[in-house]
Scaffold this motif. Structure first.
Motif, PDB file in Angstrom:
ATOM      1  N   LYS A  58       0.914  -1.132  -0.091  1.00  0.00           N
ATOM      2  CA  LYS A  58       0.114   0.021  -0.124  1.00  0.00           C
ATOM      3  C   LYS A  58       1.014   1.378   0.131  1.00  0.00           C
ATOM      4  O   LYS A  58       0.689   2.064  -0.736  1.00  0.00           O
ATOM      5  CB  LYS A  58      -0.860  -0.024   1.204  1.00  0.00           C
ATOM      6  N   GLU A  73      -1.233   1.658  -9.225  1.00  0.00           N
ATOM      7  CA  GLU A  73      -1.782   0.536  -8.599  1.00  0.00           C
ATOM      8  C   GLU A  73      -1.469  -0.783  -8.933  1.00  0.00           C
ATOM      9  O   GLU A  73      -1.986  -1.158  -9.867  1.00  0.00           O
ATOM     10  CB  GLU A  73      -3.497   0.863  -8.988  1.00  0.00           C
ATOM     11  N   ASN A 121       2.414   1.820  -3.462  1.00  0.00           N
ATOM     12  CA  ASN A 121       1.347   2.347  -4.566  1.00  0.00           C
ATOM     13  C   ASN A 121       1.011   3.730  -4.119  1.00  0.00           C
ATOM     14  O   ASN A 121       1.015   4.382  -5.210  1.00  0.00           O
ATOM     15  CB  ASN A 121       0.197   1.582  -4.412  1.00  0.00           C
TER      16      ASN A 121
END
Length: 765
Positions: A405, A414, A408
């Motif tokens: 996470k 993504e 990204n």
């Protein structure tokens, strides 16, 4: 650092198809700067020839007539090299082939037909210097094209490796990264000799330094008349490496191929065991013939008598490989990058080995490289190995937190977590949880953002979409600290900010010594700047001097930063803000041209202090010997020195080479404790002024008296202004104008006289 290597050599480890241009594109998209350049052209008509017979030319004593087989036919070649009588396999340029500078044609030499030329390595462009024709000693097939024998390509890759990627300073390192970025198969390291079959000992070396991470030694006997194969000669030429000694050439080749620097000692010159330690009293000569005096932090390889190498940087002259060396001791080691970098900054000796060691060599590579070197030496140099010794520290692997996470969010992409893990695994990272183990060769990876960078490289920067950034703009109060507000004010006054290193020379140190003991650097980045500055003026004077050399006579510079000194064995950092002005004050229409003077610098300092609510300061003569004795002063506020202003001493100006120069400094640690000025509503009631006079000695300070009035907290007293000074013999009469005003009422004569009486008591009037 740039690597020049052939695409085919890269493809021996990375199974990737495509032209040199395509491979260069792949490398460029994964973080390298790569381009294709033209190499020398080797004519494919050049072949391996076998000399069948060699007879003296009937008409010339210095010529020989050779019958040379090139596989498909036998050629008669007249050769003038006297070593041809001992040659068997040679490089042949038949009629119709080309070598640099000429195309071969049929000729008659003293009446004998010559159908080609037997070549030296220089004549075909492989080396700059050669002694006669080249005798091929390796296993060859008669008629074999030379381009095939030397593994030559006309186009090679020039790859710029960024300074943090020490793991890519080799063919295998580039291949490993290329295989990861293109998801191709990476072949293992080249096969080496089985070192476990060699007798082990503990008599070759002893490690006494914690900066030796791993060290392996191997003794051998070689045939000094042997040669390295021509493909090694060609590949090292392409990489910009020269040919030296057969053992040194093999070691350099292995370093170029897999990235491990190594060293060879002439064992006959050593008094074993070798000792790895830090520092030594004896100086010794290095391979470049320079004399080196070790420092206490240098890692040295010593025998029982003298230092034999500056570890990781350069070997010693005494134990160098020589033409007749038969017995040798090989070193394959890993040293601490910090230790090597520290030594390099002082000795300024740059070598291919030191460049790699400074950036970090994999702790598990030295045995692989030594085994591979042993195989090459056994194969090409007829080496026989006798003793082997190995040492390695227990090093805990580095691990880095993995958070898909975060990556990204950091990249604005993504990317699926599984895809990230696959990329990192191809790069050698291990682990299937939230902590990944960093491969030993990646010294540049230590933080989660480093993992994000690796993911971005392999994912492809061009594949990360350009998305607009959205966010709410919330107004907030901007707070500025003291130094920021003063810097803004100096910019408004026409000064330019200088940002400089805190290191100074002995010359600058002698001008303004500051407080305490000088901090001398044990590892300066430059030998001319071995001290930490003790005053900002030291840096600013040097900056003004450099500007003056470039025809900028009028310079206005300021700098905010720390100065350093030692007090009771502790390094103290003290913040200052300082300015320098040189040359003329104003030049232009309706402005009279004049030199910068003391009052300009005084006005600048007082303006800055007033902006921070410091008023009522007074001046005392400064004791800086480098300032003008009659045009310099320390600035005091409530009995504490908060700054200094003055003109540079004329003799110092001549010494440094500056025009008239004014200086100002404020000690921020003394000012930051004061309260900044606060905006107030002006009083609507009238003010009243009264004069007060006292008579003092000529050595008394009017500033101290004025400061006492301001600090006395006299009711309704708003300002104290110096009005008049009258000298009479050894006495001085000083008159001040005192301004009284109330914020709540009109002052009566009674109130004014009461306040004036308190003022008289303060000054003894």
């Amino acid at each position: 650092m740039s690597l020049r290597i052939s695409p085919k050599w890269l493809q021996e480890y990375c199974q990737i198809d495509g032209s040199a241009e395509k491979i260069a594109d792949h490398l460029s998209t994964s973080g390298f700067e790569a381009e294709v350049i033209d190499d020398i052209v080797i004519d494919p008509k050049l072949v391996v020839g076998e000399i069948l017979s060699c007879k003296k030319h009937p008409e010339a004593d210095k010529l020989n007539v050779c019958q040379v087989s090139v596989g498909s036919e036998t050629l008669q070649i007249v050769c003038g090299c006297k070593t041809v009588v001992n040659a068997k396999y040679v490089i042949v340029a038949p009629v119709g082939s080309a070598i640099p500078g000429m195309t071969l044609k049929p000729v008659k030499l003293r009446g004998m037909d010559s159908q080609g030329m037997i070549c030296s390595l220089k004549e075909i462009g492989l080396v700059d210097v050669s002694n006669g024709i080249y005798h091929i000693q390796e296993s060859v097939t008669v008629g074999m094209p030379i381009v095939e024998l030397i593994k030559h390509e006309n186009k090679i890759l020039e790859i710029d490796v960024t300074p943090n990627r020490g793991d890519c300073l080799s063919v295998y390192g580039i291949a490993r990264d290329l295989a990861a970025s293109q998801n191709k198969t990476l072949l293992p390291y080249p096969e080496g000799l089985d070192l476990s079959k060699i007798d082990t000992t503990d008599a070759l070396f002893e490690v006494r330094s914690k900066n030796v991470v791993a060290y392996d030694a191997l003794t051998a006997e070689i045939n000094p008349e042997s040669q390295v194969p021509l493909y090694m000669v060609n590949r090292m030429r392409q990489a910009g490496m020269g040919i030296n000694h057969v053992v040194v050439d093999v070691l350099n080749y292995v370093m170029l191929e897999i990235g491990q620097p190594m060293h060879g000692f002439d064992q006959e010159t050593l008094v074993l065991p070798l000792v790895m330690k830090e520092g030594d009293d004896q100086s010794f000569k290095l391979l470049d013939d320079s004399e080196y005096q070790p420092k206490e932090w240098d890692v040295l390889v010593c025998d029982q008598e003298i230092p034999q190498a500056l570890a990781g940087i350069m070997g010693g002259h005494t134990s160098r490989m020589q033409e007749k060396t038969v017995k040798l001791q090989l070193e394959s080691a890993v040293f601490s990058p910090k230790a090597i970098a520290k030594s390099l900054r002082r000795c300024q000796i740059n070598s291919d080995a030191s460049y790699r060691y400074e950036r970090g060599v994999s702790s598990d590579l030295n045995q692989v490289a030594l085994a591979y070197t042993a195989r090459l030496l056994a194969q090409h140099v007829d080496a026989n190995f006798s003793l082997y010794q190995s040492y390695c520290q227990d090093i805990a692997p580095t691990s880095v937190a993995f958070d898909a996470k975060f990556i990204n969010q950091y990249l604005g992409a993504e990317i699926p977590e599984e895809e990230m893990r696959s990329m990192l695994q191809r790069l050698g990272f291990k682990g299937d949880n939230q902590q990944l183990v960093v491969p030993a060769y990646r010294y540049d990876v230590a933080l989660p953002v480093d993992l994000a960078e690796e993911v971005a490289r392999l994912y492809g920067y061009n594949n990360i979409a350009l998305e607009p950034i959205y966010g709410a703009l919330v107004p907030r109060l901007v707070k500025t600290d003291l130094s920021s507000s003063m810097k803004s004010a100096l910019v408004n006054y026409g000064y330019h900010e200088a940002v400089q290193f805190s290191f100074i020379s002995a010359e600058m140190l002698s001008l303004f010594k500051g407080e305490g003991m000088v901090v001398e650097l044990s590892n300066p980045i430059h030998s001319d700047y071995p001290y930490m500055r003790t005053h900002l003026w030291q840096s600013l004077i040097l900056a003004a001097k450099n500007n003056h050399k470039r025809q900028l006579a009028s310079v206005k510079l300021f700098e905010q930063g720390d100065v350093f000194y030692t007090k009771e064995d502790t390094v103290v950092e003290r913040p200052q803000i300082a300015a320098i002005a040189t040359g003329t004050k104003d030049i232009g229409y309706h402005h009279e041209e004049r030199d910068v003077d003391f009052y300009d610098m005084q006005s600048l300092a007082l303006s800055l202090l007033n902006q921070y609510g410091i008023e009522g300061v007074y001046l005392k003569p400064s004791d800086y010997s480098s300032l003008h004795p009659k045009q310099s002063a320390d600035i005091f506020f409530k009995g504490e020195c908060v700054g200094t202003v003055g003109m540079l001493h004329p003799e110092v100006e001549i010494q440094i080479g500056l025009p008239t120069a004014g200086l100002m400094v404020l000690y921020l640690d003394k000012i930051q404790t004061k309260s900044p000025s606060v905006a107030k509503v002006p009083s609507k009631y009238p003010s009243v002024t009264r004069d007060i006079t006292i008579t003092v000695g000529v050595d008394d300070s009017a500033g101290e008296v004025q400061s006492a009035l301001i600090d006395a907290d006299i009711p309704y007293l708003k300002a104290v202004l110096l009005k008049d000074i009258y000298h009479q013999d050894d006495k001085v009469s000083i008159t001040w104008s005192l301004l009284f005003q109330s914020d709540s009422e009109t002052l009566s004569d009674k109130l004014i006289e009461k306040s004036l009486g308190e003022a008289r008591k303060v000054i003894g009037a």
